[in-house]
Design an enzyme around this catalytic site. Sequence first.
Site, short mmCIF file in Angstrom:
data_model
loop_
_atom_site.label_atom_id
_atom_site.label_comp_id
_atom_site.label_asym_id
_atom_site.label_seq_id
_atom_site.Cartn_x
_atom_site.Cartn_y
_atom_site.Cartn_z
N HIS A 1 0.86 -1.20 0.00
CA HIS A 1 0.00 0.00 0.00
C HIS A 1 0.89 1.24 0.00
CE1 HIS A 1 -3.38 2.62 0.86
NE2 HIS A 1 -4.20 1.58 0.86
N GLU B 1 -0.83 0.75 -5.72
CA GLU B 1 -0.65 -0.45 -4.91
C GLU B 1 -0.53 -1.68 -5.81
OE1 GLU B 1 -3.86 -0.66 -2.01
OE2 GLU B 1 -4.24 1.47 -2.34
#
Length: 307
Positions: A168, A266
Site C-alpha cells: 500500500h 498499490e
Amino acid sequence: MIKQVLFDGQEAIQASNGQLEMILIPSFGSNVISLVDVKTGRELLVKPDSFATLKESPILHGIPVLFPPNRIKGGTFQFNGVTHEFPINEIGKHHIHGFVYDKPWVVTAQNERNGIITIETAIQLEKPAIYKNASIHLNYELDGSVLRQKAVVKNNGNEAFPWGIGYHTALLFDEKNSVFSLTKKSQWALTDEAIPTGEQVPGEPIEKKNLQGVPLDDAFAAVEQGNEAVLHNKETGCTITYRTDSAFKHWVVYNGNGREGFLCPEPYTCITNAFNMDVPAEVTGLRVLEPGKEDVVTAEIEVTHLQ
C-alpha cells in the site's frame, strides 16, 4: 551506509547509498516509513510525524506490506473444502489488508556489497491457522536510484495455502503539478464496498493524467510485460517509476479525494477478494503454495530527474 537509529523512540534502520536514503521500522510491519531523494533532499513517501501517527494510520504511511492484500468479503472463504474465517476489521463486514503490516518482523541480514545495500527482514506467521506455517522474507535493496522489494513466501508446513501479497505504497503527490501514468489493460468493476464483481472493462493505459480533484479507489488488471506506474512532477522534473515482475497482476490506485497530496499505486499479486471469486486463478492472480515450497516476487521504485 547502514546505521541503527531511533524514530520517535522506536528502533529503526537508516540506509543511504548517496542517491536514496530510507528508514525502516522492522518491529512495526517492516515498513519503510521514509524514502528521501538525496539529490533534492525531498521526501518521497507519506512519512508519519510520530510513531503514534503510524500506529493510528498504518496503511497510509510509508510502504505497508499487505498479506493478503485488500478485502476478503465477509472475512470468510473456502479452500480445499474447509471454511476459513479471518477477523472482521473493516466497516463491520469484511477483512482487510491481512496480518503483517503492523506486526514485528526480525532483521535477518544487513550488508553492503558492490555498492548495493541489502536489508532482509522476516516474519513467521502464527495465525490465522491456515498461515501458521507460513513465513515471509523481505529483501530491501538500495541499488543506485532504485529501491527494490523482493518478497520470498515460504510454506514450512504440511498443507497447501492460498496467498497474495501487495504494497500500500503511499507516495507524496503534488496534484497541481504532477501527472500519473499506468500500463493497465482493463479495469475491474467494483461494488459500492470496493469489491470486484468479477467483470472487467477493457481500456487504454492511463497516460500522464492530472488527478487534481479526481478521487480514485479503483482496481486495474496489469499488463504481462512492462508493468509500471509512473508519477511525474512537471515542476521539479522528478519521476517515480514503480515497476513489478509478472507475478503482480493488478494495481489498486487510491488517492482519497484527489486533493490530499498523496497517491497510492498499490501493486497486488492477486485482486481484492480473489479468495472468493468464481474466476480462474490465472485471472485473479490467487496463488497456492504447496508444502515445502517457496515463491519469490519482486517490485522496485526508481527515481529519476530530467537532465
